[in-house]
Design a protein around this motif. Structure first.
Motif: not given
Length: 469
Positions: A225-253
């Motif tokens: 449902d919810i992924h959270g963190g500080g504003q400083d994590l938007e890029f690159p950390h969370h951007e990269n999490e989305i890319a990795q996770s959705e590439a692997k699972t084929g589903q919305k992260f």
């Protein structure tokens, strides 16, 4: 209905959980190589407050927050401290719990660690390689960022702008290893003397971003449902999490992305961070200031807004928290001589109006500033009723229970003056007798003795009350 601002879509949206009545929530935790500063604490408090409000609204929250216990900074700290990586991380994980417990941050349902999930991380990286989203290069494994169609959506940046920024940061050695400047490491080759694990790609350790993808999907499912963190994590950390996770699972992260604002310090309102050296550790601050004041200071600002750290703002928080505590003590004190009777319908109706206003404020993207303004209105109601010549027990308890339920969203623990310590009670009775006999010297002496013990007395028309400093 709760509305929240989704960083991914840049809009405020109605919160619709995947499973009715339940929230799956992952919040990026600390890298455990030092004591947390109050900028780190902001994130812990902000998402604890959000979690508490979901629970107040009747949701069952499954809250997962990781510990990064393998990282360049941790390895450097272990070398400087002449301790193993495990010894460093155990020390600062214990410190994190100590400091956040003091701030009344509820512990996560699970705090997974990188080292405990290494087999899953290696398997995840291997899956990305197999799908063509990652490639091996001289012992490292890199993710092909450009292959992921929506790369840059979370941070709102174009791929071209990201590529230019990445090119400027790369060393010649890294540039030679990568197919594209945008690519990022999901596995790093071992360096001499550093902690490492065997893998199909060679001996090494995970990249920073891969760990949260692995632990979120492992413990909460492919979509949360919810992924959270500080504003400083938007890029690159969370951007990269989305890319990795959705590439692997084929589903919305993650369906909703929430990011808290920074704590700023100084006249220039600089972001507080260890790298800038302008930080105040929680451990140092709570040795001088009541942790409840620090908690209140941070919890009562809307989570996306920055917080300016100043002594004046801490003092204001102290005064406002005392108003709240005093209102609860006033009601609790009157329970001693309250009469029987049903809950006063007018008092109940007024309280329910305030309660509805509180929920309307917090439903609006957890607007804590408007929410705490309603609490101050409740403080007035409690004080007015407690000052009545005649009060009844059920009404007092109704007010106290409802007030406690609401302020607990902000992590406020009410200090209720219920049962007095026998010694303090005896001293108060002795002082009252001295005053009746006009022995004011003895009365003042008893007041001073109690003050030395941290007990403050307050004489009211209903009798003498006490509170601890």
């Amino acid at each position: 209905m709760i509305q929240l601002y989704n960083t991914l879509t840049k809009t405020k949206e109605n919160f619709v959980p995947m499973e009715p009545g339940k929230v799956r929530m992952y919040v990026c935790g600390p890298t455990v190589y030092n004591y947390i500063h109050i900028g780190n604490a902001r994130s812990a408090i902000a998402f604890d407050t959000i979690r508490r409000y979901f629970e107040y609204r009747g949701y069952q929250v499954n809250y997962v927050s990781n510990f990064t216990d393998v990282d360049d900074k941790i390895i450097k700290a272990s070398q400087e401290m002449k301790l193993s990586v495990q010894e460093v991380t155990e020390k600062f994980i214990a410190a994190f719990y100590h400091d956040t417990d003091a701030l009344n941050v509820k512990r996560a349902d699970l705090n997974p660690r990188v080292m405990d999930n290494m087999a899953d991380i290696i398997e995840f990286v291997a899956a990305l390689v197999k799908k063509g989203y990652a490639y091996q290069s001289d012992g490292d494994v890199y993710y092909r960022a450009r292959k992921f169609a929506n790369y840059g959506q979370l941070s709102g940046q174009s791929v071209d702008a990201l590529e230019q920024g990445a090119s400027e940061r790369l060393s010649a050695e890294d540039q030679a290893k990568k197919e594209d400047p945008l690519d990022f490491a999901v596995w790093k080759a071992a360096k001499p003397g550093e902690i490492a694990w065997d893998s199909p790609f060679g001996k090494g350790r995970p990249g920073w971003h891969i760990e949260c993808s692995v632990m979120s999907t492992k413990y909460l499912g492919n979509t949360i449902d919810i992924h959270g963190g500080g504003q400083d994590l938007e890029f690159p950390h969370h951007e990269n999490e989305i890319a990795q996770s959705e590439a692997k699972t084929g589903q919305k992260f993650a369906n909703y992305w929430l990011h808290n604002g920074f704590v700023t310090i100084g006249e220039e309102d600089e972001k507080m961070s260890k790298s800038l050296g302008n930080f105040v550790t929680v451990r140092d601050l709570i040795s001088e200031v009541d942790p409840q004041i620090v908690r209140f200071f941070m919890a009562t600002t809307q989570y996306r807004r920055p917080i300016r750290y100043t002594q004046a703002n801490l003092q204001e928080a102290k005064a406002n928290l005392e108003r709240i505590q005093t209102a609860a003590r006033n009601v609790t004190y009157r329970l001693q001589n309250a009469s029987d009777g049903p809950v006063d319908p007018e008092v109940q109706a007024e309280f329910q109006q305030h309660e509805s206003s509180f929920e309307a404020a917090m439903d609006d993207d957890f607007n804590a500033q408007n929410g705490i303004a309603v609490v101050y209105e409740l403080v007035k109601q409690l004080n007015i009723y407690a000052e009545r010549a005649e009060v009844n027990e059920n009404t007092l308890q109704y007010l106290l229970d409802g007030f406690t339920r609401i302020v607990s969203v902000f992590g406020i623990k009410l200090e209720q003056a219920g049962i007095l310590d026998e010694e303090v009670e005896a001293k108060i009775k002795q002082r009252n007798a001295a005053r009746q006999n006009k022995n004011f010297a003895l009365s003042d002496q008893i007041r001073d003795e109690l003050k030395e013990q941290g007990i403050l007395l307050e004489d009211t028309p209903q009798g003498t009350r006490w509170k601890r400093e």
